[in-house]
Scaffold this motif. Structure first.
Motif, PDB file in Angstrom:
ATOM      1  N   ALA A 334       2.638   7.415   2.325  1.00 49.57           N
ATOM      2  CA  ALA A 334       1.854   8.526   1.776  1.00 49.57           C
ATOM      3  C   ALA A 334       1.735   8.422   0.263  1.00 49.57           C
ATOM      4  O   ALA A 334       1.247   9.344  -0.373  1.00 49.57           O
ATOM      5  CB  ALA A 334       2.486   9.863   2.159  1.00 49.57           C
ATOM      6  N   SER A 335       2.169   7.309  -0.314  1.00 48.97           N
ATOM      7  CA  SER A 335       2.090   7.155  -1.762  1.00 48.97           C
ATOM      8  C   SER A 335       0.650   6.922  -2.197  1.00 48.97           C
ATOM      9  O   SER A 335      -0.240   6.652  -1.386  1.00 48.97           O
ATOM     10  CB  SER A 335       2.965   5.978  -2.212  1.00 48.97           C
ATOM     11  OG  SER A 335       2.453   4.767  -1.690  1.00 48.97           O
ATOM     12  N   ASN A 648       0.005  15.982   2.369  1.00 50.61           N
ATOM     13  CA  ASN A 648       0.880  15.044   1.668  1.00 50.61           C
ATOM     14  C   ASN A 648       1.762  15.796   0.677  1.00 50.61           C
ATOM     15  O   ASN A 648       2.990  15.676   0.678  1.00 50.61           O
ATOM     16  CB  ASN A 648       0.060  13.978   0.943  1.00 50.61           C
ATOM     17  CG  ASN A 648      -0.793  13.159   1.873  1.00 50.61           C
ATOM     18  OD1 ASN A 648      -0.461  12.966   3.038  1.00 50.61           O
ATOM     19  ND2 ASN A 648      -1.920  12.682   1.373  1.00 50.61           N
ATOM     20  N   THR A 651       4.009  18.591   2.307  1.00 48.59           N
ATOM     21  CA  THR A 651       5.249  18.011   2.841  1.00 48.59           C
ATOM     22  C   THR A 651       6.237  17.745   1.713  1.00 48.59           C
ATOM     23  O   THR A 651       7.432  18.047   1.825  1.00 48.59           O
ATOM     24  CB  THR A 651       4.939  16.708   3.590  1.00 48.59           C
ATOM     25  OG1 THR A 651       4.117  17.001   4.723  1.00 48.59           O
ATOM     26  CG2 THR A 651       6.216  16.015   4.053  1.00 48.59           C
ATOM     27  N   GLN A 652       5.737  17.197   0.628  1.00 49.60           N
ATOM     28  CA  GLN A 652       6.583  16.866  -0.519  1.00 49.60           C
ATOM     29  C   GLN A 652       7.245  18.118  -1.097  1.00 49.60           C
ATOM     30  O   GLN A 652       8.449  18.133  -1.368  1.00 49.60           O
ATOM     31  CB  GLN A 652       5.710  16.185  -1.577  1.00 49.60           C
ATOM     32  CG  GLN A 652       6.450  15.661  -2.789  1.00 49.60           C
ATOM     33  CD  GLN A 652       5.573  14.745  -3.618  1.00 49.60           C
ATOM     34  OE1 GLN A 652       5.971  13.625  -3.905  1.00 49.60           O
ATOM     35  NE2 GLN A 652       4.409  15.206  -4.018  1.00 49.60           N
ATOM     36  N   ARG A 659       7.155  11.591  -2.112  1.00 49.98           N
ATOM     37  CA  ARG A 659       6.450  10.695  -1.207  1.00 49.98           C
ATOM     38  C   ARG A 659       6.398   9.273  -1.751  1.00 49.98           C
ATOM     39  O   ARG A 659       6.134   8.336  -1.013  1.00 49.98           O
ATOM     40  CB  ARG A 659       5.040  11.212  -0.942  1.00 49.98           C
ATOM     41  CG  ARG A 659       4.104  11.135  -2.128  1.00 49.98           C
ATOM     42  CD  ARG A 659       2.773  11.774  -1.810  1.00 49.98           C
ATOM     43  NE  ARG A 659       1.784  11.524  -2.839  1.00 49.98           N
ATOM     44  CZ  ARG A 659       0.567  12.055  -2.836  1.00 49.98           C
ATOM     45  NH1 ARG A 659       0.212  12.861  -1.871  1.00 49.98           N
ATOM     46  NH2 ARG A 659      -0.284  11.783  -3.793  1.00 49.98           N
ATOM     47  N   GLU A 663      10.893   7.082   0.833  1.00 45.02           N
ATOM     48  CA  GLU A 663      10.900   6.170   1.974  1.00 45.02           C
ATOM     49  C   GLU A 663      11.853   5.010   1.746  1.00 45.02           C
ATOM     50  O   GLU A 663      12.666   4.668   2.605  1.00 45.02           O
ATOM     51  CB  GLU A 663       9.484   5.663   2.239  1.00 45.02           C
ATOM     52  CG  GLU A 663       9.364   4.923   3.554  1.00 45.02           C
ATOM     53  CD  GLU A 663       7.923   4.779   3.995  1.00 45.02           C
ATOM     54  OE1 GLU A 663       7.627   3.754   4.632  1.00 45.02           O
ATOM     55  OE2 GLU A 663       7.102   5.661   3.715  1.00 45.02           O
ATOM     56  N   PHE A 681       5.900  11.964   6.216  1.00 46.93           N
ATOM     57  CA  PHE A 681       4.649  11.688   5.517  1.00 46.93           C
ATOM     58  C   PHE A 681       3.649  10.958   6.423  1.00 46.93           C
ATOM     59  O   PHE A 681       2.499  10.785   6.058  1.00 46.93           O
ATOM     60  CB  PHE A 681       4.908  10.872   4.251  1.00 46.93           C
ATOM     61  CG  PHE A 681       5.645  11.643   3.199  1.00 46.93           C
ATOM     62  CD1 PHE A 681       5.042  12.694   2.544  1.00 46.93           C
ATOM     63  CD2 PHE A 681       6.959  11.323   2.881  1.00 46.93           C
ATOM     64  CE1 PHE A 681       5.720  13.420   1.578  1.00 46.93           C
ATOM     65  CE2 PHE A 681       7.654  12.047   1.922  1.00 46.93           C
ATOM     66  CZ  PHE A 681       7.039  13.102   1.266  1.00 46.93           C
TER      67      PHE A 681
END
Length: 756
Positions: A334-335, A648, A651-652, A659, A663, A681
């Motif tokens: 999701a970056s 995105n 969620t962060q 994000r 990971e 993500f």
């Protein structure tokens, strides 16, 4: 789960196998048995077992086979202080316990994540008799009712008259051509596979053993299919009346519709240098390029380029459409880098482990391997693997049946599917994929390339005249951007997100600027321009920029940038109207946390619409990407024509994790240990983020029943997340163009399951 073979192989049974067949067969079966027992039951490392067993080949003398088995038995005793029991019941008890335990190990957890299976589900263990080949026509094979690669309706598989057990292959062919010449056995297999296919409602697989005149079918199950075969056979089976259209739609993995059009690695035996997140599917080979200049140099030499970088910077974006692939050592699925590369369909591996980049020496180090710029590498954006060298690639033709499958999907789904774009040209991709609108046009990505210098001029100068000139140049450029977008999507909605990211992303990093200042000073060059940039970097640098001055906060503190974007968008609408077009512009304000913030920006937009001197229909909405926005959604909905959940960032901010960093730092460990069932993500956190969304929708529609609700995070292309969005009443999802077909199918599957 793990598989164990030849349980019950005791010295007595081994002697009987030798009498029934021969000493080599008995020795080989014994070696396979002790190897499996050592690793699966007693957890002796694969490395230790392979060091002993791998040198054994089909031509090895019996003595060598027996010696290898003896060494593995000794390794079992050495590591566990327990020999293999002679009692068959004891072996079976240990085997069942070990197979059940494998349910909690990493490979099984990964499969559960991929197939959306709950950790709480109880595994089953199947015990059945072993069959071994014998005789001049003996051998083992794998057969399919249709080709698992192409979907062709021909009996496919492989047959090996030298093997003892059926084995998977990277390549399958017509079964008759693979060595099984017995027409009676072929006919029998064909009849069995046909009956099993009709019963299962999908392509069937049967593992078999040929023994003299007898044919043993040892396993029958649904076949694992390549994307092309999956799509083609689903349509064929429905047209043949074996299954219904609904069953055909439910039987295809939506992700196959994204990967079917991408290149993949040819069969190979290479070991991966490193692994990362497969951020954008497809495989690519090319020469290592550490910056945009190296990419341009490779292009002049007609060489495919793999951009290897720490992270995607604004100056890199313009070159991404011309590279074969991207390898970044920071970030996750999701970056920023993942979103950009997936949006344009460039294969990418993000967050590669054990990789470091040495820019001064123009090399990268992966584990113990050092590669120089210009060396070849190959990456697989589907699996996340990276290899040294130029591995072969292959493309499967996109099956014609995909059009039929998607037409059926469109008849069932109620959720609209729109597309996200990073530049005006990408709108054509959305339209070609039959997207029903642009749900997110990221305007910040339009400031890359040659325009980056204009943005930097705006941010670094205090001269009002220079600022006005820079703003004028940006306005003119954005008019062209928006006009192109509205032209490509004529008659369909286009949601333009006003500038969102922190301003420091448009500036070089402080270390580079300070280095250049020192270099200029030692050479006697003017350092004033660089010093202005350094002051700007200091001014806009933040400890936590993702929670800093960005989005709506930027609009309030520096309103001139937003005003320029609004003026450009309105002028583009006017031009399209004058040309007889049907522009449907929607302006979206990001990072809103209160109705007061949105009101300030909405008032500015309405003021500019009024000043335009003609009736222009422009709706104004907001992204819901902060927990507070979800909590006060009823208040915000009174000032908003639409909501679009930026899942995105939501969620962060809800989970309190980055994000870009999480990971690689800990998410993989959490998933590996079962603390998370999936990467949040990639697949929406329904219990947390999902409940905020559900509450926000309920609150918003309680005061504004006509409000349009969308999702524009990459969760909008994730099948499991789409099912949830369908259930809570979202009107549309928006995802990168390559995922639109997958989202259309996933939306149909959600509607079909909901109707049952």
């Amino acid at each position: 789960m793990d598989t164990l073979l030849s349980i019950g192989m005791t010295p007595e049974v081994r002697s009987r196998v030798a009498d029934w067949s021969d000493d080599r067969t008995a020795a080989t079966v014994w070696l396979r048995f002790v190897s499996g027992y050592a690793h699966t039951i007693r957890r002796v490392t694969r490395t230790r077992i392979a060091k002993i067993a791998d040198p054994i080949t089909d031509t090895s003398p019996i003595e060598a086979i027996e010696d290898a088995a003896h060494q593995i038995v000794a390794a079992i005793i050495d590591e566990t202080q327990k020999p293999i029991p002679d009692a068959i019941s004891d072996q079976l008890a240990e085997a069942i316990e070990a197979v059940c335990a494998s349910w909690q190990r990493s490979p099984a957890r990964q499969v559960r994540t991929q197939q959306s299976l709950a950790d709480s589900q109880t595994p089953a263990v199947v015990v059945h008799a072993m069959v071994l080949p014998k005789g001049t026509s003996g051998g083992v094979g794998v057969s399919f009712s249709r080709s698992p690669v192409t979907g062709n309706p021909t009996l496919s598989g492989n047959f090996d008259d030298r093997a003892l057990l059926p084995e998977d292959s990277q390549q399958w062919s017509a079964l008759a051509a693979s060595g099984l010449a017995d027409t009676k056995k072929l006919q029998t297999l064909n009849e069995i596979l046909g009956a099993l296919e009709r019963d299962l409602g999908c392509v069937a697989r049967v593992d078999f053993v040929s023994e003299d005149e007898r044919l043993w079918c040892v396993d029958g199950r649904p076949a694992d299919l390549e994307p092309t075969a999956s799509i083609r056979t689903a349509v064929d089976l429905a047209n043949e009346g074996v299954i219904s259209r609904q069953q055909a739609l439910l039987g295809v993995d939506p992700d196959h519709l994204e990967t079917v059009a991408t290149a993949r690695l040819s069969p190979h035996s290479e070991t991966a240098l490193t692994y990362g997140s497969g951020a954008a599917p497809g495989a690519a080979s090319g020469v290592i390029c550490l910056d945009v200049q190296a990419v341009n140099d490779a292009r002049t030499r007609d060489l495919p380029a793999i951009l290897v970088t720490r992270e995607i910077r604004p100056e890199d974006v313009v070159s991404l459409g011309s590279v074969a692939g991207v390898l970044a050592d920071r970030g996750g699925k999701a970056s920023h880098a993942a979103l950009v590369t997936r949006g344009i369909g460039t294969p990418a591996v993000i967050g590669a482990s054990n990789m470091s980049i040495d820019l001064p020496n123009r090399t990268i180090s992966v584990g113990g391997t050092v590669l120089a710029e210009g060396d070849w590498i190959t990456l697989d954006g589907t699996t996340g693997e990276v290899f040294a060298g130029n591995l072969g690639l292959e493309n499967q033709p996109v099956p014609e049946e995909i059009t039929t499958l998607l037409a059926w999907a469109d008849q069932w789904r109620t959720l609209e599917v729109w597309g996200n774009v990073d530049n005006p040209a990408a709108a054509a991709l959305v339209r070609a994929a039959k997207g029903e609108g642009v749900g997110l046009a990221r305007t910040e990505h339009m400031f890359s390339g040659e325009r980056l210098s204009v943005v930097r001029q705006l941010l670094t100068t205090t001269d009002q005249r220079a600022r006005s000139i820079a703003l004028g140049e940006l306005e003119e450029a954005q008019i062209g951007d928006f006009e192109t977008l509205l032209t490509s999507m004529d008659g369909l909605p286009v949601v333009v997100r006003l500038l969102d990211p922190p301003l420091h992303e448009f500036l070089p990093d402080r270390v580079s600027v300070l280095r250049d200042i020192r270099l200029h000073a030692t050479q006697g060059l003017d350092t004033a321009p660089l010093e202005r940039i350094e002051r700007a970097v200091s001014l806009y640098e933040e400890s936590n920029p993702m929670l800093g001055m960005r989005g709506v906060r930027l609009a309030i503190v520096m309103p001139e940038i937003y005003r320029v974007q609004v003026l450009a968008a309105l002028e583009a609408v006017r031009r399209r109207l004058d040309a007889g077009g049907d522009p449907q512009l929607h302006l979206m304000v990001p990072l809103v946390g209160s109705v007061e913030e949105l009101t300030v920006v909405r008032n500015m937009i309405e003021e500019e619409v009024h000043q335009a001197g003609r009736l222009l229909e422009v709706s104004v909405g907001t992204m819901i990407e902060l927990p507070r926005a979800a909590l006060v959604a009823d208040a915000i909905a009174l000032q908003s024509d639409f909501f679009s959940f930026g899942t995105n960032d939501l969620t962060q901010t809800t989970l309190g994790i980055s994000r870009d960093d999480a990971e690689e730092a800990f998410l993989r460990t959490y998933i590996d240990r079962g603390l998370l069932s999936a990467n949040p993500f990639e697949t929406l956190d329904i219990d947390g983020v999902g409940q905020l969304m559900k509450m926000a929708i309920t609150k918003a529609r309680s005061v504004n029943p006509e409000i349009k609700i969308g999702v524009c995070g990459e969760h909008g292309g994730d099948p499991a997340s789409i099912a949830f969005f369908h259930a809570i009443g979202v009107d549309y999802v928006s995802c990168s163009p390559p995922r639109i077909a997958s989202a259309r199918l996933a939306a149909a599957q959600a509607a079909i399951r909901d109707s049952k």
